[in-house]
Design an enzyme around this catalytic site. Structure first.
Site, PDB file in Angstrom:
ATOM      1  N   TYR A  54      -4.155   7.785   4.281  1.00 53.45           N
ATOM      2  CA  TYR A  54      -4.131   6.952   3.062  1.00 53.45           C
ATOM      3  C   TYR A  54      -3.437   7.681   1.907  1.00 53.45           C
ATOM      4  O   TYR A  54      -2.774   7.054   1.079  1.00 53.45           O
ATOM      5  CB  TYR A  54      -5.551   6.499   2.691  1.00 53.45           C
ATOM      6  CG  TYR A  54      -6.016   5.410   3.630  1.00 53.45           C
ATOM      7  CD1 TYR A  54      -6.727   5.720   4.788  1.00 53.45           C
ATOM      8  CD2 TYR A  54      -5.664   4.078   3.410  1.00 53.45           C
ATOM      9  CE1 TYR A  54      -7.102   4.722   5.695  1.00 53.45           C
ATOM     10  CE2 TYR A  54      -6.031   3.071   4.302  1.00 53.45           C
ATOM     11  CZ  TYR A  54      -6.744   3.399   5.453  1.00 53.45           C
ATOM     12  OH  TYR A  54      -7.090   2.420   6.355  1.00 53.45           O
ATOM     13  N   HIS A 107      -8.767  -7.316   1.814  1.00 56.06           N
ATOM     14  CA  HIS A 107      -8.842  -6.092   2.626  1.00 56.06           C
ATOM     15  C   HIS A 107      -8.884  -4.841   1.769  1.00 56.06           C
ATOM     16  O   HIS A 107      -8.645  -3.741   2.255  1.00 56.06           O
ATOM     17  CB  HIS A 107      -7.662  -6.024   3.606  1.00 56.06           C
ATOM     18  CG  HIS A 107      -7.758  -7.066   4.683  1.00 56.06           C
ATOM     19  ND1 HIS A 107      -6.710  -7.367   5.520  1.00 56.06           N
ATOM     20  CD2 HIS A 107      -8.776  -7.898   5.051  1.00 56.06           C
ATOM     21  CE1 HIS A 107      -7.092  -8.317   6.360  1.00 56.06           C
ATOM     22  NE2 HIS A 107      -8.330  -8.662   6.088  1.00 56.06           N
ATOM     23  N   CYS A 115     -17.208   5.694  -3.594  1.00 57.65           N
ATOM     24  CA  CYS A 115     -18.128   6.788  -3.261  1.00 57.65           C
ATOM     25  C   CYS A 115     -19.309   6.242  -2.457  1.00 57.65           C
ATOM     26  O   CYS A 115     -20.004   5.327  -2.899  1.00 57.65           O
ATOM     27  CB  CYS A 115     -18.627   7.453  -4.555  1.00 57.65           C
ATOM     28  SG  CYS A 115     -19.856   8.744  -4.257  1.00 57.65           S
ATOM     29  N   CYS A 118     -22.721   7.111  -4.593  1.00 60.95           N
ATOM     30  CA  CYS A 118     -23.180   6.331  -5.766  1.00 60.95           C
ATOM     31  C   CYS A 118     -22.659   4.902  -5.759  1.00 60.95           C
ATOM     32  O   CYS A 118     -22.996   4.106  -6.628  1.00 60.95           O
ATOM     33  CB  CYS A 118     -22.744   7.047  -7.055  1.00 60.95           C
ATOM     34  SG  CYS A 118     -20.964   7.047  -7.316  1.00 60.95           S
ATOM     35  N   CYS A 137     -20.306  10.406  -9.731  1.00 55.32           N
ATOM     36  CA  CYS A 137     -21.554  11.191  -9.580  1.00 55.32           C
ATOM     37  C   CYS A 137     -21.288  12.671  -9.367  1.00 55.32           C
ATOM     38  O   CYS A 137     -22.215  13.493  -9.366  1.00 55.32           O
ATOM     39  CB  CYS A 137     -22.371  10.630  -8.403  1.00 55.32           C
ATOM     40  SG  CYS A 137     -21.647  10.912  -6.780  1.00 55.32           S
ATOM     41  N   ASN A 200       7.645 -17.345   6.794  1.00 55.62           N
ATOM     42  CA  ASN A 200       7.626 -16.113   7.595  1.00 55.62           C
ATOM     43  C   ASN A 200       9.047 -15.857   8.090  1.00 55.62           C
ATOM     44  O   ASN A 200       9.937 -16.686   7.931  1.00 55.62           O
ATOM     45  CB  ASN A 200       6.650 -16.319   8.777  1.00 55.62           C
ATOM     46  CG  ASN A 200       6.187 -15.016   9.391  1.00 55.62           C
ATOM     47  OD1 ASN A 200       7.003 -14.156   9.709  1.00 55.62           O
ATOM     48  ND2 ASN A 200       4.870 -14.842   9.521  1.00 55.62           N
ATOM     49  N   LEU A 201       9.206 -14.658   8.709  1.00 62.46           N
ATOM     50  CA  LEU A 201      10.506 -14.347   9.310  1.00 62.46           C
ATOM     51  C   LEU A 201      10.665 -15.152  10.608  1.00 62.46           C
ATOM     52  O   LEU A 201      11.743 -15.581  10.975  1.00 62.46           O
ATOM     53  CB  LEU A 201      10.518 -12.838   9.611  1.00 62.46           C
ATOM     54  CG  LEU A 201      11.827 -12.087   9.575  1.00 62.46           C
ATOM     55  CD1 LEU A 201      12.624 -12.389   8.324  1.00 62.46           C
ATOM     56  CD2 LEU A 201      11.582 -10.590   9.689  1.00 62.46           C
ATOM     57  N   ALA A 218      11.335 -13.097   3.173  1.00 62.02           N
ATOM     58  CA  ALA A 218      10.517 -13.578   2.043  1.00 62.02           C
ATOM     59  C   ALA A 218      11.266 -13.462   0.713  1.00 62.02           C
ATOM     60  O   ALA A 218      11.161 -14.357  -0.145  1.00 62.02           O
ATOM     61  CB  ALA A 218       9.216 -12.773   1.974  1.00 62.02           C
TER      62      ALA A 218
HETATM   63  N1  APR Z   1       9.856 -11.735   5.259  1.00 61.82           N
HETATM   64  C1  APR Z   1       8.863 -12.553   5.692  1.00 61.82           C
HETATM   65  N2  APR Z   1       8.002 -12.236   6.693  1.00 61.82           N
HETATM   66  C2  APR Z   1       8.158 -11.027   7.265  1.00 61.82           C
HETATM   67  C3  APR Z   1       9.172 -10.111   6.881  1.00 61.82           C
HETATM   68  C4  APR Z   1      10.030 -10.506   5.819  1.00 61.82           C
HETATM   69  N3  APR Z   1      11.023  -9.718   5.388  1.00 61.82           N
HETATM   70  N4  APR Z   1       9.071  -9.005   7.674  1.00 61.82           N
HETATM   71  C5  APR Z   1       8.027  -9.227   8.511  1.00 61.82           C
HETATM   72  N5  APR Z   1       7.488 -10.435   8.270  1.00 61.82           N
HETATM   73  C6  APR Z   1       6.339 -11.053   8.943  1.00 61.82           C
HETATM   74  C7  APR Z   1       6.297 -10.834  10.433  1.00 61.82           C
HETATM   75  O1  APR Z   1       7.021 -11.854  11.113  1.00 61.82           O
HETATM   76  C8  APR Z   1       4.779 -10.952  10.713  1.00 61.82           C
HETATM   77  O2  APR Z   1       4.425 -12.312  10.909  1.00 61.82           O
HETATM   78  O3  APR Z   1       5.193 -10.411   8.441  1.00 61.82           O
HETATM   79  C9  APR Z   1       4.154 -10.448   9.416  1.00 61.82           C
HETATM   80  C10 APR Z   1       3.571  -9.054   9.546  1.00 61.82           C
HETATM   81  O4  APR Z   1       2.490  -9.145  10.445  1.00 61.82           O
HETATM   82  P1  APR Z   1       1.452  -7.931  10.489  1.00 61.82           P
HETATM   83  O5  APR Z   1       2.200  -6.651  10.573  1.00 61.82           O
HETATM   84  O6  APR Z   1       0.434  -8.271  11.531  1.00 61.82           O
HETATM   85  O7  APR Z   1       0.764  -7.947   9.025  1.00 61.82           O
HETATM   86  P2  APR Z   1      -0.445  -8.838   8.546  1.00 61.82           P
HETATM   87  O8  APR Z   1      -0.384 -10.215   9.125  1.00 61.82           O
HETATM   88  O9  APR Z   1      -0.476  -8.718   7.062  1.00 61.82           O
HETATM   89  O10 APR Z   1      -1.709  -8.062   9.168  1.00 61.82           O
HETATM   90  C11 APR Z   1      -2.988  -8.541   8.825  1.00 61.82           C
HETATM   91  O11 APR Z   1      -3.992  -6.642   9.936  1.00 61.82           O
HETATM   92  O12 APR Z   1      -3.973  -4.411  10.382  1.00 61.82           O
HETATM   93  C12 APR Z   1      -4.573  -5.372   9.621  1.00 61.82           C
HETATM   94  O13 APR Z   1      -5.568  -5.025   7.540  1.00 61.82           O
HETATM   95  C13 APR Z   1      -4.325  -5.116   8.157  1.00 61.82           C
HETATM   96  O14 APR Z   1      -4.035  -6.727   6.386  1.00 61.82           O
HETATM   97  C14 APR Z   1      -3.578  -6.351   7.678  1.00 61.82           C
HETATM   98  C15 APR Z   1      -3.952  -7.383   8.728  1.00 61.82           C
END
Ligand code: APR
Length: 233
Positions: A54, A107, A115, A118, A137, A200-201, A218
């Site tokens: 992280y 998330h 913490c 506390c 704390c 989405n892509l 996006a």
């Molecule tokens: N524009 C639009 N969409 C995109 C782009 C882009 N440039 N690049 C990738 N994507 C899309 C992919 O097609 C996919 O559907 O983003 C999505 C990414 O999917 P994940 O990596 O699974 O991310 P997410 O859906 O946010 O994961 C959900 O899983 O691991 C846990 O807590 C983590 O919040 C996360 C949760």
């Protein structure tokens, strides 16, 4: 289009800002074993490894900036005359840096730590280690990322479900539709009679549940969609 709008974003909206997604080729879960860095068991086993994971993501986040998709959603929120709620699965702060106000992080947030001694939650942009004393704390050994790990309950769900159950328009942007409960939000919105749009892509796992689909990066598709939706009036 007026009324009550709920937007759900995932890692895809931040991809063009330079933040890796989780499940795309080269994504975080290709590089790291999520059971080691994104579960309570993994943290108990090796807190230093998890803090370093992280710490690295916090460093990366401070080097990137919002992209046109984040700014378009902030414009939409300012121009929208009905109820507006932005729910994000992302732990980055790019929505806020782009000007979004009403953001719910189900998330958690990368720039916050909690913490276990506390219960305090504190803003953190630097590095944290197992021996770091709590800013509240003062005790060491209790700090963890304020992020929801697999097997843990996401935050703010009652507020999200309340908004979904009354919304007219539900838009999912950049999420693979593979992780629940977020992957099921579209079904709650459909049951409420909302129009459901997928941006989405490429088609997400739960794509068939959406009435409308906009595919492309996006940073291009979201601003175009926002312009259209605001023109509809
Ligand atoms: N524009 C639009 N969409 C995109 C782009 C882009 N440039 N690049 C990738 N994507 C899309 C992919 O097609 C996919 O559907 O983003 C999505 C990414 O999917 P994940 O990596 O699974 O991310 P997410 O859906 O946010 O994961 C959900 O899983 O691991 C846990 O807590 C983590 O919040 C996360 C949760």
């Amino acid at each position: 289009m007026k009324g009550r709008l709920v937007i759900l974003t995932g890692a895809g909206i931040s991809a063009e800002s330079g933040i890796p997604t989780f499940r795309d080729p080269g994504g975080l879960w290709e590089k790291y074993d999520l059971s080691e860095v994104a579960t309570p068991e993994g943290f108990r086993r090796n807190p230093r490894l998890v803090h370093e994971f992280y710490n690295a993501r916090r460093r990366d986040l401070l080097r990137v900036k919002p992209n046109p998709a984040h700014y378009a959603l902030a414009d939409l929120e300012r121009a929208w005359s009905g109820e507006f709620l932005l729910v994000t699965q992302n732990v980055d702060d790019l929505h806020e840096r782009a000007g979004s106000r009403r953001v719910i992080h189900i998330h958690g947030e990368l720039l916050k730590i909690r913490c276990e001694h506390c219960g305090g939650v504190f803003r953190e942009t630097g590095e944290v280690f197992p021996e770091t004393p709590c800013p509240g704390c003062g005790r060491p050994g209790g700090l963890r990322p304020h992020v929801v790990w697999f097997g843990e309950e996401p935050f703010h769900l009652p507020e999200v479900y309340e908004a979904l159950s009354r919304c007219h328009l539900f838009v999912a942007i950049g999420t693979s539709g593979t992780v629940f409960p977020a992957a099921g939000f579209v079904e709650v919105a459909r049951a409420a009679g909302a129009r459901c749009v997928e941006i989405n892509l490429k088609p997400a796992e739960n794509a068939p549940l959406f009435h409308e689909h906009r595919y492309g990066p996006a940073s291009q598709v979201v601003p175009a969609w926002v312009k259209e939706i605001l023109k509809e009036g």
